[in-house]
Design an enzyme around this catalytic site. Sequence first.
Site, PDB file in Angstrom:
ATOM      1  CG  ASP A   1     -27.776   9.161 -27.202  1.00  0.00           C
ATOM      2  OD1 ASP A   1     -28.038   8.843 -26.013  1.00  0.00           O
ATOM      3  OD2 ASP A   1     -28.519   9.867 -27.889  1.00  0.00           O
TER       4      ASP A   1
ATOM      5  CG  HIS B   1      -9.736  -1.801  -5.108  1.00  0.00           C
ATOM      6  ND1 HIS B   1      -9.049  -2.167  -6.232  1.00  0.00           N
ATOM      7  CD2 HIS B   1      -8.842  -1.116  -4.351  1.00  0.00           C
ATOM      8  CE1 HIS B   1      -7.786  -1.730  -6.166  1.00  0.00           C
ATOM      9  NE2 HIS B   1      -7.650  -1.100  -5.019  1.00  0.00           N
TER      10      HIS B   1
ATOM     11  CG  ASP C   1      -8.868   4.986  -0.125  1.00  0.00           C
ATOM     12  OD1 ASP C   1      -8.611   6.134  -0.545  1.00  0.00           O
ATOM     13  OD2 ASP C   1      -8.182   3.981  -0.416  1.00  0.00           O
TER      14      ASP C   1
ATOM     15  CG  ASP D   1      -5.153   7.849  -2.578  1.00  0.00           C
ATOM     16  OD1 ASP D   1      -6.128   7.470  -1.898  1.00  0.00           O
ATOM     17  OD2 ASP D   1      -4.378   7.057  -3.162  1.00  0.00           O
TER      18      ASP D   1
ATOM     19  CG  HIS E   1      -2.524  -2.871   0.555  1.00  0.00           C
ATOM     20  ND1 HIS E   1      -1.818  -1.763   0.959  1.00  0.00           N
ATOM     21  CD2 HIS E   1      -3.571  -2.983   1.406  1.00  0.00           C
ATOM     22  CE1 HIS E   1      -2.427  -1.224   2.009  1.00  0.00           C
ATOM     23  NE2 HIS E   1      -3.488  -1.948   2.312  1.00  0.00           N
TER      24      HIS E   1
ATOM     25  CG  HIS F   1      -0.187   4.743  -4.996  1.00  0.00           C
ATOM     26  ND1 HIS F   1      -0.642   5.999  -5.370  1.00  0.00           N
ATOM     27  CD2 HIS F   1      -1.097   4.288  -4.095  1.00  0.00           C
ATOM     28  CE1 HIS F   1      -1.790   6.246  -4.737  1.00  0.00           C
ATOM     29  NE2 HIS F   1      -2.081   5.241  -3.941  1.00  0.00           N
TER      30      HIS F   1
ATOM     31  CG  HIS G   1      -2.659   3.725  -8.313  1.00  0.00           C
ATOM     32  ND1 HIS G   1      -3.076   2.423  -8.290  1.00  0.00           N
ATOM     33  CD2 HIS G   1      -3.079   4.246  -7.140  1.00  0.00           C
ATOM     34  CE1 HIS G   1      -3.720   2.170  -7.156  1.00  0.00           C
ATOM     35  NE2 HIS G   1      -3.741   3.266  -6.446  1.00  0.00           N
TER      36      HIS G   1
ATOM     37  CD  GLU H   1      -2.355   3.494  -0.218  1.00  0.00           C
ATOM     38  OE1 GLU H   1      -3.480   3.024  -0.038  1.00  0.00           O
ATOM     39  OE2 GLU H   1      -2.010   4.059  -1.267  1.00  0.00           O
TER      40      GLU H   1
ATOM     41  CE1 TYR I   1      -7.454  -2.811   4.680  1.00  0.00           C
ATOM     42  CE2 TYR I   1      -5.264  -3.793   4.471  1.00  0.00           C
ATOM     43  CZ  TYR I   1      -6.107  -2.708   4.344  1.00  0.00           C
ATOM     44  OH  TYR I   1      -5.609  -1.513   3.884  1.00  0.00           O
TER      45      TYR I   1
ATOM     46  NE  ARG J   1      -6.522   1.949   2.134  1.00  0.00           N
ATOM     47  CZ  ARG J   1      -7.535   1.140   1.899  1.00  0.00           C
ATOM     48  NH1 ARG J   1      -7.502  -0.126   2.297  1.00  0.00           N
ATOM     49  NH2 ARG J   1      -8.619   1.561   1.279  1.00  0.00           N
TER      50      ARG J   1
ATOM     51  CD  GLU K   1      -4.168   6.392   0.433  1.00  0.00           C
ATOM     52  OE1 GLU K   1      -5.379   6.103   0.546  1.00  0.00           O
ATOM     53  OE2 GLU K   1      -3.524   6.271  -0.614  1.00  0.00           O
TER      54      GLU K   1
HETATM   55  N1  GLY Z   1      -7.512   4.946  -3.343  1.00  0.00           N
HETATM   56  C1  GLY Z   1      -6.647   4.140  -4.080  1.00  0.00           C
HETATM   57  C2  GLY Z   1      -5.417   3.877  -3.341  1.00  0.00           C
HETATM   58  O1  GLY Z   1      -5.323   4.182  -2.165  1.00  0.00           O
HETATM   59  O2  GLY Z   1      -4.463   3.427  -3.888  1.00  0.00           O
HETATM   60 MN    MN Z   2      -3.503   5.295  -2.363  1.00  0.00          MN
HETATM   61 MN    MN Z   3      -6.547   5.602  -1.189  1.00  0.00          MN
END
Ligand code: GLY
Ligand code: MN
Ligand code: MN
Length: 450
Positions: free
Chosen positions: A42, A247, A264, A276, A355, A359, A366, A389, A393, A417, A419
């Site tokens: 619950d 991820h 990240d 982000d 990737h 975004h 996103h 970003e 890798y 990465r 970003e």
């Molecule tokens: N942290 C999610 C992205 O960078 O899209």
């Molecule tokens: Mn991002």
């Molecule tokens: Mn990110």
Amino acid sequence: MADLAPVFDAQLFADRRERFMAELGGAAAVIPAATLVTHHADTEWPFRQNSDFWYLTGFDEPDAVALFLPHRPEGERFVLFVNPREPAAEVWTGRRWGCEGAVERFGADLSHPRVELDALLPRYLDGAEGIAFRVGSHPLIEPLVLRSWGAQLDRASRTGSAALALLAPCPLLHRMRLRKHPAELERLREAGRISASAHELARAAVRPGMSERQIQALIEQHFLELGARGAAYGSIVAGGDNACVLHYIDNSAVLQDGDLLLIDAGCSLRDYYNGDITRTFPVNGRFSGEQRELYSLVLAAQEAAIGRVKPGHTAEDVHDTAVHVLVEGLVDLGLLRGDVDGLIEQGSYRHLYMHRTGHWLGLDVHDVGAYRLGEHHVELEPGIVLTVEPGLYVSDRLAVPDGQPAIDERWKGIGIRIEDDVAVRDLAEVSCGHEVLTAGALKAVADMER
Ligand code: GLY
Ligand code: MN
Ligand code: MN
């Protein structure tokens, strides 16, 4: 007690509703709030409002439903169905605004208890030319909307009217949400500032032998201390090869001397605007030769890509620029072989960069809004905010494409990465056409070392 919630600007929401209703023309819109989601038994997950509903109302309670009725007379166009005040329930879950608050604070023309929606909806929808409702997303409300519309259609031969179509509200609403008002940009700056300062704290604290989770704790504690709602998404704190899992949120490994650490993480503010940011740096404070080469390459790609963020360019241009710099650099380092344009056309770099370069960012991490309409890529305009970003890798997870060199062991286990969150700005105000909202998080090679 003092509250950390941001100032509630009722006029901002009222202006949005006016614009939305002007776009609706003669159609009515039904926009439901989020509901609580069970975590286990619950116990529920912390409440997270539906961003479309929030954008139009600023109302932060579950189960509500907003009606936008431009076909109705003045004074009946914004109707909020809410959970009413109820002391016995509020003892458990906190104060509600109720129907009185919906009108007085949130500017509803009329407000009713949520349980009356089924009975009252047909009357409110009568006379609308269409019904804007997102099918497939609101299982409790959808049958009520369809029933109302069905009843209208049944009666149409005698009443002489019924809504002609069910419309998707998303294209209208998401076009609005994509271009941020100056007040929204200010909130995104705040999210960027808090997120950036957390990254700075983390980099200063990291030492070999600490756990990824300790660093996550430090970052998320900082978010909360500065009044944010918390992490905007599962923080990624990834040492060494873990960074090659895009991820990775397990955050359970011990940080090793000689590895890089990729973080990240970004905060979500009380009014849901998000940061982000990704930064990558050596756990022991010194890059190895290979780490430095790849870090410098990703940084060059990111800076070139950010340079493309300006009115008239597209997110596709930003991505293409990053890919071009990365592929050129990978050829120079011997990690790719061949003609740069050919490698890009064939996608022969995707085992190393798999990737997109960014975004839209806003109330959702996103964020909503089209990137393309058919073959046309949406042009960047002042007020649009996007992440930039790029990354690299290097691992054995994806096969090296035919004709490309096998990867030498010395490169493996490096995941990088970088970003930032970038607002498109009017060229007359900012000559480069953009503003980096997350510049408080350093990224120069020298700043990553100690
Ligand atoms: N942290 C999610 C992205 O960078 O899209
Ligand atoms: Mn991002
Ligand atoms: Mn990110």
